[in-house]
Design an enzyme around this catalytic site. Sequence first.
Site, PDB file in Angstrom:
ATOM      1  CG  ASP A  43      37.190  49.668  51.547  1.00  0.00           C
ATOM      2  OD1 ASP A  43      37.327  51.273  50.894  1.00  0.00           O
ATOM      3  OD2 ASP A  43      37.906  49.358  51.879  1.00  0.00           O
ATOM      4  CG  HIS A  45      37.288  50.216  47.428  1.00  0.00           C
ATOM      5  ND1 HIS A  45      36.210  49.468  48.601  1.00  0.00           N
ATOM      6  CD2 HIS A  45      37.552  49.226  46.708  1.00  0.00           C
ATOM      7  CE1 HIS A  45      35.290  48.975  47.554  1.00  0.00           C
ATOM      8  NE2 HIS A  45      36.020  48.197  46.596  1.00  0.00           N
ATOM      9  CD  GLU A  64      33.760  45.734  45.978  1.00  0.00           C
ATOM     10  OE1 GLU A  64      32.211  44.928  46.208  1.00  0.00           O
ATOM     11  OE2 GLU A  64      33.919  46.536  46.195  1.00  0.00           O
TER      12      GLU A  64
HETATM   13  C1  ACM Z   1      35.360  42.456  48.619  1.00  0.00           C
HETATM   14  O1  ACM Z   1      34.603  42.041  49.936  1.00  0.00           O
HETATM   15  N1  ACM Z   1      35.207  43.845  48.190  1.00  0.00           N
HETATM   16  C2  ACM Z   1      36.770  41.955  48.050  1.00  0.00           C
END
Ligand code: ACM
Length: 533
Positions: free
Chosen positions: A182, A245, A309
Amino acid sequence: MFRLFCVLFVSSFPLVAQVIPRPMAEKSAAGNLRLGPEVKVAFPEGGEALLAPMLRHAGLKASAAGAADAVVKFQTPAAGDKIASGEGYRLKITPDGVTIVATTPAGRLYGWQSFVQIAEAAEKSDGTTSLACREIADKPRFAWRGYMLDESRHFTGEAGVKRLLDAMSRYKLNRFHWHLTDSPGWRIEIKRYPELTRTGGRGNESDLRPDAPAQFYTQDQVRDIVAYAKERGIIVIPEIDMPGHADAAVKAYPEHDGGGFLQKGRTDKWPRFTFNPAKKETLEFLDHILDEVASLFPDAGVIHFGGDEVHFGWHKWPELPEVQDLMKRENLKQLADVETWFNRRMAGKINQLGFKTGGWDEIAARELPADQTLVWWWRHDKPQVLRQALDAGYPVVLCPRRPCYFDFVQHESHQTGRRWGGFNPLQDVYQFPKGLDLSDADANQVLGIQACLWTEAAVTQARRDFLTWPRLIALAEAAWTPEKRKDFASFETRLKSQLAWLEGHGIGFYDPFAGSPEVSDKGAKPEYPDKPE
Ligand code: ACM
């Protein structure tokens, strides 16, 4: 040598179920089995090293014996036994001994775990442990009973993960979703790209020093953890998050930068949020990473590629020449189409490697093959996305923020942690997924349920434990026990003795009975549990 004998009278005490998760069916029988401090067990082949130590917390020592001498025996079921197949088992305690009937290693393990919990709760006097006779027939409600740990924002390390796996196995959880990459840090060694960990592994959510120690799992450690989990009935699902991410990876290999955005008032969040979704070399770089990941997780069945996201950070994509070319070449009209193209390209690679693709619920809109893709529904405020995923035929893992995100607080009085129109108390976790009103057809597509621990606000192991336990025990019962057998009052009664087990195994928790003080991470310093580089 200790004498084993039985007392043939019907217990004057009604049988109180002691096992978590509560078995599917349980019936008390006449008599008691009395055990001395040493219990002779005819272990399944190779099972002694794993199973024997589990009995210690009951104050008993398990020693290997042949079938003729053993008090605890394992048997294979009669043909066509629908209970004692797969992860299911039967457990019979008579005045003469214990029989665990199961077909698979997981079934045997679960039968043993139930016996261990019954032995822990049994009456003890003068060196004798007295188990009320009973029969249990048990199998899980859901095939997928999971927990996700975010290793990127704060790192747990090998010892903490193994302790977690021990506890997951005790409560018959069977999927460990390992969020290994991430923006704050890349946590899995990739031999072909050593800078991913050397550079991308440095720092975490609360340690931004450029020379912060690199924290990651070596490939040897990964293999070891995967094997450790497998022995305990747990499949480890790796997550390599893309195309968003990605900051940590792009910090290490800037040539793959797809841009991001700066959060107001910050310089660290998240200028390199995405991989370049259209650059040939970047796609090959990700292919090579997935090749190594696939070889490290041969039994995972699914590789999770995130997919969440992305739209928060794709603003630079229109400026990238590779994206411009791709849009022209493929006649793509908008950035969402670029995201879909990227998802399909990388999912194709994962499928070629022989794995299904897993992704957060954003991928339900990405036109991936339903028979090769699993969707994790996480946006509790978007029930329509769950609907979309089900209607498109995807198998779904349910992990909505409410009540499955354990970075949310669990008690009204707690000050640190997330709230979003409420929080996630033990009882809400326990009740889940009741209230979703899934049809029978929907239910067939639901693989199961999962808790997720995001670690932005979980700097220390003590804090991560506090957020996880005992809520994960409630989730385990919600995942295993049929709806009609769930009962929160009964669960609370059984939970009390589990807290002692957690304590005995060095695992912290929130004590809902004592209202123990909050373990906050305010002012806490990140820990470096494994030897820093
Ligand atoms: C998430 O909480 N972005 C999967």
